[in-house]
Design an enzyme around this catalytic site. Sequence first.
Site, PDB file in Angstrom:
ATOM      1  N   SER A 176       0.836  -1.204   0.000  1.00  0.00           N
ATOM      2  CA  SER A 176       0.000   0.000   0.000  1.00  0.00           C
ATOM      3  C   SER A 176       0.868   1.250   0.000  1.00  0.00           C
ATOM      4  O   SER A 176       2.087   1.165   0.080  1.00  0.00           O
ATOM      5  CB  SER A 176      -0.957  -0.020   1.190  1.00  0.00           C
ATOM      6  OG  SER A 176      -0.233   0.024   2.386  1.00  0.00           O
ATOM      7  N   CYS A 177       0.196   2.384  -0.096  1.00  0.00           N
ATOM      8  CA  CYS A 177       0.839   3.702  -0.186  1.00  0.00           C
ATOM      9  C   CYS A 177       1.962   3.838   0.843  1.00  0.00           C
ATOM     10  O   CYS A 177       1.742   3.500   1.995  1.00  0.00           O
ATOM     11  CB  CYS A 177      -0.210   4.786   0.047  1.00  0.00           C
ATOM     12  SG  CYS A 177       0.446   6.457   0.143  1.00  0.00           S
ATOM     13  N   PRO A 178       3.148   4.305   0.501  1.00  0.00           N
ATOM     14  CA  PRO A 178       3.534   4.898  -0.782  1.00  0.00           C
ATOM     15  C   PRO A 178       4.276   3.930  -1.691  1.00  0.00           C
ATOM     16  O   PRO A 178       4.836   4.345  -2.701  1.00  0.00           O
ATOM     17  CB  PRO A 178       4.498   5.995  -0.333  1.00  0.00           C
ATOM     18  CG  PRO A 178       5.240   5.362   0.809  1.00  0.00           C
ATOM     19  CD  PRO A 178       4.230   4.464   1.500  1.00  0.00           C
TER      20      PRO A 178
END
Lengths: 83, 193
Positions: free
Chosen positions: A16-18
């Site tokens: 997931s982000c980033p």
Amino acid sequence: MSQHEVTQTLDVKGLSCPMPVVKTRGAVDDLSAGEVLKVVSTDSGSMSDLKGWADSTDGVSMLDQEETEESDDTLFVHYIQKE
Amino acid sequence: MSSNADAPVETATASVEDLQAHVETLEAELADLREAVDDDGQKSMTIIATKGTLDMAYPPLILASTAAAFGWDVVVFHTFWGLEILHEEKSKNLKLSAVGNPSMPMPNAVAALPFMDNVATSMMEKKIAENGTATIEELIETSLDMGVDLQACQMTIELMDYDEDEFYDGVTTGVGAATALQHMADADVQLMI
């Protein structure tokens, strides 16, 4: 399915982000001009994030983005060309 | 508006050579200004990281690594509790505070019990792993790899009795408020977290 001629595929499923953007940057750095990177993600935020990254970063362009289903997962697939 | 009315008269009396010299001066000034403003189009960001809880360690590192992916020049200046993020051992044991956090699924009276911070932290760490969210250590290594300048405030290092060897390899030490301000003045984005 997309008809882009893919040079390399980057699998960022489960991240997931980033990380999808960060790993895409690294993979694009290894490409030559004109080559296309296919990025496969399970992160729905990657649709907006990778588009935004490609649009405001010099030397890359987002050719195409698509959503596909693989078993129980929705995959977000991005085709990015190094200019 | 009298100055405007005077202008044509001055222009009429000035020689072509004078005007040419004037144009050249203006063009040189314009080139200098363009250079100062443009800066090759490279953006830069300075973040001041002041917090050392698990939840507050994420935003500076996520923004820093993402900005580096954009090709930005990034400095994160870590001061006070923010220094714990760069401390190799402490960064792996950052805690979440259970008390005074209305988002916690427990009343403050319960949250204040001994070991509740550890319980809350374990719950968060489990969620982080399940969600595929990077660990703080991964984000630090990634940021350093991508050229982010992670700076440790020298005054805080001394205040907390830290040794420079205790920080991750690649962390910049020996810097203070003046260095941070210098980067902030030139940066397109400045954040205090």
